[in-house]
Scaffold this motif. Structure first.
Motif, PDB file in Angstrom:
ATOM      1  N   ILE A 235       0.840  -1.191   0.000  1.00 35.24           N
ATOM      2  CA  ILE A 235       0.000   0.000   0.000  1.00 35.24           C
ATOM      3  C   ILE A 235       0.878   1.245   0.000  1.00 35.24           C
ATOM      4  CG2 ILE A 235      -1.806   1.264   1.197  1.00 35.24           C
ATOM      5  CD1 ILE A 235      -2.671  -1.442   0.021  1.00 35.24           C
ATOM      6  N   VAL A 236       0.705   2.065  -1.006  1.00 36.52           N
ATOM      7  CA  VAL A 236       1.476   3.301  -1.142  1.00 36.52           C
ATOM      8  C   VAL A 236       0.538   4.485  -0.925  1.00 36.52           C
ATOM      9  CG1 VAL A 236       2.875   4.703  -2.704  1.00 36.52           C
ATOM     10  CG2 VAL A 236       3.093   2.206  -2.734  1.00 36.52           C
ATOM     11  N   GLU A 237       0.929   5.405  -0.093  1.00 36.89           N
ATOM     12  CA  GLU A 237       0.103   6.572   0.210  1.00 36.89           C
ATOM     13  C   GLU A 237       0.462   7.746  -0.711  1.00 36.89           C
ATOM     14  OE1 GLU A 237      -2.311   6.197   2.131  1.00 36.89           O
ATOM     15  OE2 GLU A 237      -1.771   4.338   3.181  1.00 36.89           O
ATOM     16  N   GLY A 238      -0.217   8.864  -0.491  1.00 36.37           N
ATOM     17  CA  GLY A 238       0.071  10.074  -1.261  1.00 36.37           C
ATOM     18  C   GLY A 238      -0.509  10.048  -2.660  1.00 36.37           C
ATOM     19  N   ASP A 239       0.233  10.613  -3.611  1.00 39.40           N
ATOM     20  CA  ASP A 239      -0.249  10.716  -4.988  1.00 39.40           C
ATOM     21  C   ASP A 239      -0.506   9.359  -5.626  1.00 39.40           C
ATOM     22  OD1 ASP A 239      -0.077  13.460  -4.794  1.00 39.40           O
ATOM     23  OD2 ASP A 239       1.913  13.576  -5.720  1.00 39.40           O
ATOM     24  N   CYS A 240       0.141   8.325  -5.117  1.00 42.29           N
ATOM     25  CA  CYS A 240       0.023   6.989  -5.718  1.00 42.29           C
ATOM     26  C   CYS A 240      -0.971   6.096  -4.965  1.00 42.29           C
ATOM     27  CB  CYS A 240       1.390   6.310  -5.757  1.00 42.29           C
ATOM     28  SG  CYS A 240       2.575   7.170  -6.809  1.00 42.29           S
ATOM     29  N   ALA A 241      -1.720   6.671  -4.042  1.00 39.83           N
ATOM     30  CA  ALA A 241      -2.680   5.883  -3.270  1.00 39.83           C
ATOM     31  C   ALA A 241      -3.683   5.213  -4.197  1.00 39.83           C
ATOM     32  CB  ALA A 241      -3.404   6.786  -2.275  1.00 39.83           C
ATOM     33  N   GLY A 242      -3.985   3.964  -3.907  1.00 39.01           N
ATOM     34  CA  GLY A 242      -4.934   3.207  -4.722  1.00 39.01           C
ATOM     35  C   GLY A 242      -4.291   2.437  -5.856  1.00 39.01           C
ATOM     36  N   GLY A 243      -3.017   2.677  -6.097  1.00 35.59           N
ATOM     37  CA  GLY A 243      -2.319   1.944  -7.150  1.00 35.59           C
ATOM     38  C   GLY A 243      -2.018   0.513  -6.729  1.00 35.59           C
ATOM     39  N   TRP A 244      -1.695  -0.297  -7.708  1.00 34.69           N
ATOM     40  CA  TRP A 244      -1.383  -1.701  -7.421  1.00 34.69           C
ATOM     41  C   TRP A 244       0.126  -1.901  -7.483  1.00 34.69           C
ATOM     42  CZ3 TRP A 244      -4.208  -6.017  -5.992  1.00 34.69           C
ATOM     43  CH2 TRP A 244      -5.568  -5.758  -5.740  1.00 34.69           C
ATOM     44  N   TYR A 245       0.709  -1.909  -6.310  1.00 29.91           N
ATOM     45  CA  TYR A 245       2.155  -2.081  -6.139  1.00 29.91           C
ATOM     46  C   TYR A 245       2.411  -3.449  -5.513  1.00 29.91           C
ATOM     47  CZ  TYR A 245       2.468   2.900  -7.063  1.00 29.91           C
ATOM     48  OH  TYR A 245       2.384   4.142  -7.654  1.00 29.91           O
ATOM     49  N   LEU A 246       3.359  -4.192  -6.073  1.00 27.84           N
ATOM     50  CA  LEU A 246       3.667  -5.534  -5.578  1.00 27.84           C
ATOM     51  C   LEU A 246       5.131  -5.622  -5.163  1.00 27.84           C
ATOM     52  CD1 LEU A 246       1.866  -7.692  -8.324  1.00 27.84           C
ATOM     53  CD2 LEU A 246       0.916  -6.799  -6.180  1.00 27.84           C
ATOM     54  N   SER A 247       5.379  -6.264  -4.048  1.00 32.60           N
ATOM     55  CA  SER A 247       6.764  -6.469  -3.615  1.00 32.60           C
ATOM     56  C   SER A 247       7.417  -7.527  -4.490  1.00 32.60           C
ATOM     57  CB  SER A 247       6.807  -6.901  -2.146  1.00 32.60           C
ATOM     58  OG  SER A 247       6.009  -8.060  -1.933  1.00 32.60           O
ATOM     59  N   PRO A 248       8.694  -7.346  -4.864  1.00 31.13           N
ATOM     60  CA  PRO A 248       9.387  -8.298  -5.744  1.00 31.13           C
ATOM     61  C   PRO A 248       9.393  -9.696  -5.133  1.00 31.13           C
ATOM     62  CG  PRO A 248      10.670  -6.293  -5.468  1.00 31.13           C
ATOM     63  CD  PRO A 248       9.559  -6.221  -4.480  1.00 31.13           C
ATOM     64  N   ALA A 249       8.990 -10.672  -5.924  1.00 29.68           N
ATOM     65  CA  ALA A 249       8.882 -12.054  -5.450  1.00 29.68           C
ATOM     66  C   ALA A 249      10.004 -12.915  -6.006  1.00 29.68           C
ATOM     67  CB  ALA A 249       7.535 -12.649  -5.836  1.00 29.68           C
ATOM     68  N   ILE A 250      10.551 -13.780  -5.171  1.00 29.91           N
ATOM     69  CA  ILE A 250      11.545 -14.760  -5.585  1.00 29.91           C
ATOM     70  C   ILE A 250      10.994 -16.141  -5.282  1.00 29.91           C
ATOM     71  CG2 ILE A 250      13.866 -15.671  -5.199  1.00 29.91           C
ATOM     72  CD1 ILE A 250      14.777 -12.851  -4.550  1.00 29.91           C
ATOM     73  N   LEU A 251      10.913 -16.976  -6.297  1.00 34.21           N
ATOM     74  CA  LEU A 251      10.403 -18.336  -6.151  1.00 34.21           C
ATOM     75  C   LEU A 251      11.551 -19.331  -6.188  1.00 34.21           C
ATOM     76  CD1 LEU A 251       7.449 -18.093  -8.726  1.00 34.21           C
ATOM     77  CD2 LEU A 251       7.387 -17.604  -6.267  1.00 34.21           C
ATOM     78  N   THR A 252      11.586 -20.219  -5.213  1.00 30.89           N
ATOM     79  CA  THR A 252      12.591 -21.293  -5.185  1.00 30.89           C
ATOM     80  C   THR A 252      11.880 -22.639  -5.214  1.00 30.89           C
ATOM     81  OG1 THR A 252      12.630 -21.330  -2.758  1.00 30.89           O
ATOM     82  CG2 THR A 252      14.178 -19.844  -3.866  1.00 30.89           C
TER      83      THR A 252
END
Length: 204
Positions: free
Chosen positions: A67-84
């Motif tokens: 969740i990003v606040e401010g001007d980018c609130a409501g955007g879809w931000y994903l944390s970088p995923a590493i699959l092993t």
């Protein structure tokens, strides 16, 4: 694909660096991961991660909405995923995700890595990291991808053609190749002397 001898060391550092990446406003200089293009695509990326987990992969880090606040609130931000613990047949390994998801697989030999890397319907880009430049050139020459990198990745200067092999696309962006794509040629032949008809014309 990571060589078995350095896998554990590489993975530890890879996960560490991924966790340090800042997700947020792409206009900020310290941001390293911007938003996903849309909610639909973000859910698609998350679906790939869940698919991998259901097939037996381990999510070493990331793969969650941020969740990003401010001007980018409501955007879809994903944390970088590493699959092993991935296998070549997993959906998240075989298909193009177009999201911040990395599937890490282990290999033992150069020949094995090439065979497995080319065993895909796609071929947008590929890269090789090694201290052996001769080996690097040998390997990228055999990789079935439109753009290949040696000891770097994800650069696309405007003067070089960019595009994929197989189902990753037809044609090229950038460079002279792009100009060729948008050019329609016309050949005009003008004879400035008497027409030479050869044996088709004879004087009576």
């Amino acid at each position: 694909f990571v060589q078995r001898g350095v896998y554990e060391e590489f993975l530890k550092e890879f996960v560490k660096q991924a966790k340090l990446m800042k997700v947020g406003d792409p206009m900020n200089d310290d941001t390293t991961v911007g938003g996903t293009i849309s909610e639909d695509h973000a859910r698609k990326v998350l679906g790939y991660i869940e698919s991998a987990r259901s097939e037996g992969a381990t999510v070493a880090c990331g793969g969650e909405r941020v969740i990003v606040e401010g001007d980018c609130a409501g955007g879809w931000y994903l944390s970088p995923a590493i699959l092993t613990d991935c296998t070549d047949g997993m959906k998240a390994v075989k298909e193009e995700i177009f999201g911040a998801v990395a599937a890490v697989l282990v290999f033992d030999t150069e020949e094995e890595a090439l065979e497995r890397a080319n065993n895909t319907d796609f071929g947008l880009a590929a890269g090789v990291f090694t201290k052996d430049v001769t080996r690097a050139h040998r390997v990228v020459n055999k990789l079935e991808a439109g753009t290949t990198y040696i000891n770097t990745f994800n650069l696309a200067p405007a003067e070089l053609p960019f595009g994929g092999y197989k189902m990753s696309g037809i044609g090229r962006e950038n460079g002279l190749a792009a100009i060729e794509h948008y050019t329609q040629y016309k050949t005009v032949y003008v004879e400035m002397n008497d027409v030479d008809c050869g044996p088709l014309y004879q004087e009576e």
